[in-house]
Write a protein that holds these residues in place. Structure first.
Motif, PDB file in Angstrom:
ATOM      1  N   ILE A 270       0.837  -1.200   0.000  1.00 29.57           N
ATOM      2  CA  ILE A 270       0.000   0.000   0.000  1.00 29.57           C
ATOM      3  C   ILE A 270       0.874   1.252   0.000  1.00 29.57           C
ATOM      4  O   ILE A 270       0.483   2.300  -0.538  1.00 29.57           O
ATOM      5  CB  ILE A 270      -0.974  -0.015   1.207  1.00 29.57           C
ATOM      6  N   PHE A 271       2.073   1.159   0.579  1.00 29.96           N
ATOM      7  CA  PHE A 271       3.017   2.279   0.532  1.00 29.96           C
ATOM      8  C   PHE A 271       3.352   2.619  -0.917  1.00 29.96           C
ATOM      9  O   PHE A 271       3.291   3.784  -1.331  1.00 29.96           O
ATOM     10  CB  PHE A 271       4.294   1.923   1.296  1.00 29.96           C
ATOM     11  N   SER A 272       3.688   1.607  -1.696  1.00 28.78           N
ATOM     12  CA  SER A 272       4.046   1.830  -3.092  1.00 28.78           C
ATOM     13  C   SER A 272       2.856   2.345  -3.893  1.00 28.78           C
ATOM     14  O   SER A 272       3.001   3.230  -4.745  1.00 28.78           O
ATOM     15  CB  SER A 272       4.564   0.531  -3.712  1.00 28.78           C
ATOM     16  N   ALA A 273       1.671   1.809  -3.618  1.00 30.25           N
ATOM     17  CA  ALA A 273       0.477   2.272  -4.328  1.00 30.25           C
ATOM     18  C   ALA A 273       0.233   3.752  -4.048  1.00 30.25           C
ATOM     19  O   ALA A 273      -0.074   4.528  -4.965  1.00 30.25           O
ATOM     20  CB  ALA A 273      -0.732   1.439  -3.918  1.00 30.25           C
ATOM     21  N   ALA A 274       0.363   4.142  -2.787  1.00 30.75           N
ATOM     22  CA  ALA A 274       0.153   5.545  -2.433  1.00 30.75           C
ATOM     23  C   ALA A 274       1.177   6.445  -3.112  1.00 30.75           C
ATOM     24  O   ALA A 274       0.838   7.516  -3.632  1.00 30.75           O
ATOM     25  CB  ALA A 274       0.223   5.708  -0.912  1.00 30.75           C
ATOM     26  N   ARG A 275       2.435   6.018  -3.147  1.00 31.45           N
ATOM     27  CA  ARG A 275       3.471   6.820  -3.804  1.00 31.45           C
ATOM     28  C   ARG A 275       3.244   6.868  -5.313  1.00 31.45           C
ATOM     29  O   ARG A 275       3.451   7.902  -5.941  1.00 31.45           O
ATOM     30  CB  ARG A 275       4.851   6.225  -3.498  1.00 31.45           C
ATOM     31  N   MET A 276       2.806   5.766  -5.890  1.00 28.31           N
ATOM     32  CA  MET A 276       2.524   5.727  -7.325  1.00 28.31           C
ATOM     33  C   MET A 276       1.404   6.703  -7.681  1.00 28.31           C
ATOM     34  O   MET A 276       1.409   7.293  -8.754  1.00 28.31           O
ATOM     35  CB  MET A 276       2.144   4.298  -7.734  1.00 28.31           C
ATOM     36  N   TRP A 277       0.464   6.876  -6.760  1.00 27.39           N
ATOM     37  CA  TRP A 277      -0.658   7.791  -6.983  1.00 27.39           C
ATOM     38  C   TRP A 277      -0.326   9.235  -6.609  1.00 27.39           C
ATOM     39  O   TRP A 277      -1.186  10.097  -6.671  1.00 27.39           O
ATOM     40  CB  TRP A 277      -1.867   7.337  -6.179  1.00 27.39           C
ATOM     41  N   GLY A 278       0.915   9.494  -6.192  1.00 28.05           N
ATOM     42  CA  GLY A 278       1.342  10.858  -5.932  1.00 28.05           C
ATOM     43  C   GLY A 278       1.338  11.279  -4.479  1.00 28.05           C
ATOM     44  O   GLY A 278       1.579  12.456  -4.178  1.00 28.05           O
ATOM     45  N   ALA A 279       1.111  10.363  -3.548  1.00 27.86           N
ATOM     46  CA  ALA A 279       1.116  10.716  -2.131  1.00 27.86           C
ATOM     47  C   ALA A 279       2.525  11.031  -1.662  1.00 27.86           C
ATOM     48  O   ALA A 279       3.520  10.531  -2.216  1.00 27.86           O
ATOM     49  CB  ALA A 279       0.534   9.568  -1.291  1.00 27.86           C
ATOM     50  N   SER A 280       2.630  11.847  -0.630  1.00 27.29           N
ATOM     51  CA  SER A 280       3.926  12.158  -0.047  1.00 27.29           C
ATOM     52  C   SER A 280       4.450  10.947   0.720  1.00 27.29           C
ATOM     53  O   SER A 280       3.698  10.016   1.036  1.00 27.29           O
ATOM     54  CB  SER A 280       3.797  13.349   0.907  1.00 27.29           C
ATOM     55  N   VAL A 281       5.736  10.980   1.038  1.00 22.77           N
ATOM     56  CA  VAL A 281       6.323   9.886   1.805  1.00 22.77           C
ATOM     57  C   VAL A 281       5.647   9.732   3.170  1.00 22.77           C
ATOM     58  O   VAL A 281       5.288   8.611   3.554  1.00 22.77           O
ATOM     59  CB  VAL A 281       7.851  10.082   1.955  1.00 22.77           C
ATOM     60  N   PRO A 282       5.432  10.819   3.952  1.00 31.78           N
ATOM     61  CA  PRO A 282       4.744  10.655   5.238  1.00 31.78           C
ATOM     62  C   PRO A 282       3.334  10.078   5.088  1.00 31.78           C
ATOM     63  O   PRO A 282       2.911   9.234   5.893  1.00 31.78           O
ATOM     64  CB  PRO A 282       4.701  12.075   5.799  1.00 31.78           C
ATOM     65  N   ALA A 283       2.601  10.500   4.054  1.00 33.64           N
ATOM     66  CA  ALA A 283       1.248   9.980   3.858  1.00 33.64           C
ATOM     67  C   ALA A 283       1.284   8.493   3.507  1.00 33.64           C
ATOM     68  O   ALA A 283       0.438   7.709   3.977  1.00 33.64           O
ATOM     69  CB  ALA A 283       0.542  10.763   2.754  1.00 33.64           C
ATOM     70  N   ALA A 284       2.252   8.105   2.686  1.00 30.37           N
ATOM     71  CA  ALA A 284       2.369   6.698   2.319  1.00 30.37           C
ATOM     72  C   ALA A 284       2.730   5.848   3.535  1.00 30.37           C
ATOM     73  O   ALA A 284       2.186   4.747   3.721  1.00 30.37           O
ATOM     74  CB  ALA A 284       3.424   6.532   1.220  1.00 30.37           C
ATOM     75  N   TYR A 285       3.631   6.348   4.376  1.00 28.23           N
ATOM     76  CA  TYR A 285       3.961   5.613   5.602  1.00 28.23           C
ATOM     77  C   TYR A 285       2.752   5.532   6.528  1.00 28.23           C
ATOM     78  O   TYR A 285       2.524   4.507   7.190  1.00 28.23           O
ATOM     79  CB  TYR A 285       5.121   6.296   6.332  1.00 28.23           C
ATOM     80  N   ALA A 286       1.967   6.604   6.597  1.00 27.76           N
ATOM     81  CA  ALA A 286       0.778   6.600   7.457  1.00 27.76           C
ATOM     82  C   ALA A 286      -0.200   5.520   7.002  1.00 27.76           C
ATOM     83  O   ALA A 286      -0.773   4.795   7.829  1.00 27.76           O
ATOM     84  CB  ALA A 286       0.109   7.970   7.435  1.00 27.76           C
ATOM     85  N   ALA A 287      -0.390   5.400   5.690  1.00 30.49           N
ATOM     86  CA  ALA A 287      -1.275   4.361   5.169  1.00 30.49           C
ATOM     87  C   ALA A 287      -0.733   2.973   5.489  1.00 30.49           C
ATOM     88  O   ALA A 287      -1.487   2.068   5.878  1.00 30.49           O
ATOM     89  CB  ALA A 287      -1.437   4.531   3.657  1.00 30.49           C
ATOM     90  N   GLN A 288       0.591   2.795   5.341  1.00 32.26           N
ATOM     91  CA  GLN A 288       1.197   1.496   5.622  1.00 32.26           C
ATOM     92  C   GLN A 288       1.081   1.139   7.097  1.00 32.26           C
ATOM     93  O   GLN A 288       0.753   0.002   7.462  1.00 32.26           O
ATOM     94  CB  GLN A 288       2.665   1.513   5.203  1.00 32.26           C
ATOM     95  N   ILE A 289       1.329   2.104   7.962  1.00 36.05           N
ATOM     96  CA  ILE A 289       1.244   1.856   9.411  1.00 36.05           C
ATOM     97  C   ILE A 289      -0.188   1.538   9.824  1.00 36.05           C
ATOM     98  O   ILE A 289      -0.434   0.626  10.629  1.00 36.05           O
ATOM     99  CB  ILE A 289       1.795   3.065  10.190  1.00 36.05           C
ATOM    100  N   ALA A 290      -1.149   2.290   9.271  1.00 40.44           N
ATOM    101  CA  ALA A 290      -2.551   2.029   9.599  1.00 40.44           C
ATOM    102  C   ALA A 290      -2.952   0.621   9.185  1.00 40.44           C
ATOM    103  O   ALA A 290      -3.637  -0.099   9.935  1.00 40.44           O
ATOM    104  CB  ALA A 290      -3.440   3.062   8.912  1.00 40.44           C
ATOM    105  N   LEU A 291      -2.522   0.201   7.990  1.00 38.61           N
ATOM    106  CA  LEU A 291      -2.829  -1.150   7.535  1.00 38.61           C
ATOM    107  C   LEU A 291      -2.164  -2.187   8.434  1.00 38.61           C
ATOM    108  O   LEU A 291      -2.788  -3.193   8.811  1.00 38.61           O
ATOM    109  CB  LEU A 291      -2.373  -1.329   6.090  1.00 38.61           C
ATOM    110  N   ALA A 292      -0.903  -1.958   8.805  1.00 40.02           N
ATOM    111  CA  ALA A 292      -0.184  -2.909   9.654  1.00 40.02           C
ATOM    112  C   ALA A 292      -0.857  -3.052  11.013  1.00 40.02           C
ATOM    113  O   ALA A 292      -0.958  -4.164  11.561  1.00 40.02           O
ATOM    114  CB  ALA A 292       1.263  -2.476   9.822  1.00 40.02           C
ATOM    115  N   ILE A 293      -1.336  -1.951  11.571  1.00 36.69           N
ATOM    116  CA  ILE A 293      -2.027  -2.002  12.865  1.00 36.69           C
ATOM    117  C   ILE A 293      -3.318  -2.806  12.745  1.00 36.69           C
ATOM    118  O   ILE A 293      -3.644  -3.632  13.611  1.00 36.69           O
ATOM    119  CB  ILE A 293      -2.307  -0.579  13.387  1.00 36.69           C
ATOM    120  N   MET A 294      -4.061  -2.594  11.675  1.00 31.21           N
ATOM    121  CA  MET A 294      -5.292  -3.342  11.456  1.00 31.21           C
ATOM    122  C   MET A 294      -5.005  -4.832  11.305  1.00 31.21           C
ATOM    123  O   MET A 294      -5.684  -5.684  11.880  1.00 31.21           O
ATOM    124  CB  MET A 294      -6.006  -2.804  10.218  1.00 31.21           C
TER     125      MET A 294
END
Length: 419
Positions: A270-294
């Protein structure tokens, strides 16, 4: 036309379209096509350099070069990009080849040293044959059915892994083998999990599952194995190589992962998907961390429950792929472990609507994920991984009481159940 679509939908829902004969036929066709493609790739190469200027076995060249540096008494140089690249070019007589970084913990030099003791082609062949055999043996142990070897060998992630000379077979064999042995030989399962530390990004959720399940002997064995591997690497390679490894992690994180040096379409997170779609590095990490917690919360609940072990194992395998930001398409060999455990539960208890078709999609996705993401920006591999994990959790919710609590059995098409 309406009748055609209705028939298609019913077949997709029931999974009746995937007969044993078709599964074998599709597998044989794909194996044949891949065998021809690999043979042509090798035959058209020039001194083990293919038509695109890349080494045969691409990523394996970094393992072999790291092994040659170790034989020369310079293992720490493998973590310095310029020196590692020079060693890779030296393997091919000084010819210009792309740079493939060495990102593994120092105890993986044991594999590098062994394969570099023989010429490159032999080292690559030994590495792939040995690790493929281990993967196939584990898959057959998980799902002891006549067709398992054929379908596991034809799994598209297999040819992706072969093309890259990568370690997906070893990762799948260690994780799948550990899960297979967890109840009967917990200490040996812990040793296999400890060896999996050579790819530490795939160990994020394993401690969560083991702690939730109270697998204390396995935890102890895994910790002891990691400690032993570190101690042996210190004794044989020295402490400097660990400092070099730590220093190299900045390059790995920033260039390879955050800047997409590997290619967003190759990374299935999901980190790579977010970056591919233009998200910033912090936003991509936030998505990855949220998924990992879930994922961690789901696995903690699942492994504490009395749901069938097949579901716990499948969820851990697919969840381990989802939890890390750095998972490439050749790592999807591990998805075969999740598929096998989920299929085993379905064959024993029956399949829910669309599950057979989902398993078929999961089996096929490594063949399509890179191309689809590169052409359309759709992270197909990530989508199928999420669906596989969600499917496993849905079965676990319905099955958490085990066989005793099932009031109405799920149904499996007779042609599949009798295969």
């Amino acid at each position: 036309m309406t009748h055609i679509w209705q028939g298609f939908w019913r077949g997709l829902r029931s999974g009746a379209w995937l007969t044993p004969a078709r599964a074998r036929g599709y597998s044989l066709i794909l194996l044949g096509v891949c065998a021809v493609a690999i043979s042509g790739w090798i035959a058209l190469s020039d001194g083990l350099i293919d038509r695109n200027g890349k080494p045969v076995g691409t990523d394996f060249s970094n393992v072999y070069a790291a092994g040659t540096l170790t034989w020369q008494g310079r293992p720490a140089d493998a973590y310095v990009p310029a020196l590692q690249h020079a060693a890779e070019k030296a393997v091919f007589g000084g010819r210009e080849v792309p740079f493939y970084g060495w990102h593994y913990p120092p105890f993986f030099f044991a594999v590098a040293v062994l394969v570099a003791a023989v010429p490159y082609a032999f080292g690559l062949a030994i590495w792939l044959v040995a690790s493929l055999a281990a993967y196939l043996a584990v898959m057959r142990a998980i799902l002891p059915r006549p067709e398992t070897w054929l379908i596991a060998a034809a799994f598209p992630a297999v040819v992706v892994n072969i093309g890259h000379g990568q370690n997906g077979f070893l990762t799948a064999a260690l994780l799948g083998g550990a899960l297979h042995l967890l109840d009967r030989r917990p200490w040996l399962a812990g040793v296999l999990i400890g060896c999996l530390a050579y790819k530490p990004q795939f160990g994020v959720l394993i401690p969560v599952a083991l702690l939730a399940g109270g697998r204390w002997s396995t935890i102890a064995a895994a910790a002891a194995t990691v400690a032993a591997l570190v101690a042996v690497s210190f004794a044989t390679l020295g402490g400097g190589v660990w400092h070099a490894f730590a220093d190299s992690m900045t390059f790995t994180q920033t260039v390879v992962l955050e800047q997409g040096g590997t290619g967003w379409e190759k990374i299935q997170s999901i980190f790579s998907a977010a970056r591919m779609w233009g998200a910033s590095v912090p936003a991509a990490y936030a998505a990855q961390i949220a998924l990992a917690i879930m994922l961690a919360a789901c696995l903690a609940w699942l492994w504490r429950s009395n749901a069938a072990f097949e579901l716990k194992a499948s969820a851990l395998a697919s969840g381990s792929l989802l939890a890390t930001p750095y998972v490439l398409d050749y790592d999807l060999v591990v998805l075969a472990v999740a598929i096998a455990w989920l299929a085993r539960h379905g064959l024993r208890r029956g399949f829910e609507p669309f599950e057979i078709s989902l398993l078929a999609a999961a089996w096929l996705v490594p063949l399509l994920s890179r191309g689809v993401a590169g052409a359309s920006g759709i992270p197909l591999g990530l989508v199928v991984l999420l669906l596989t994990f969600a499917c496993t959790m849905r079965r676990a919710v319905r099955d958490r009481g085990g066989d005793r609590d099932r009031k109405e059995p799920m149904r499996t098409p007779k042609r599949i159940a009798q295969a």
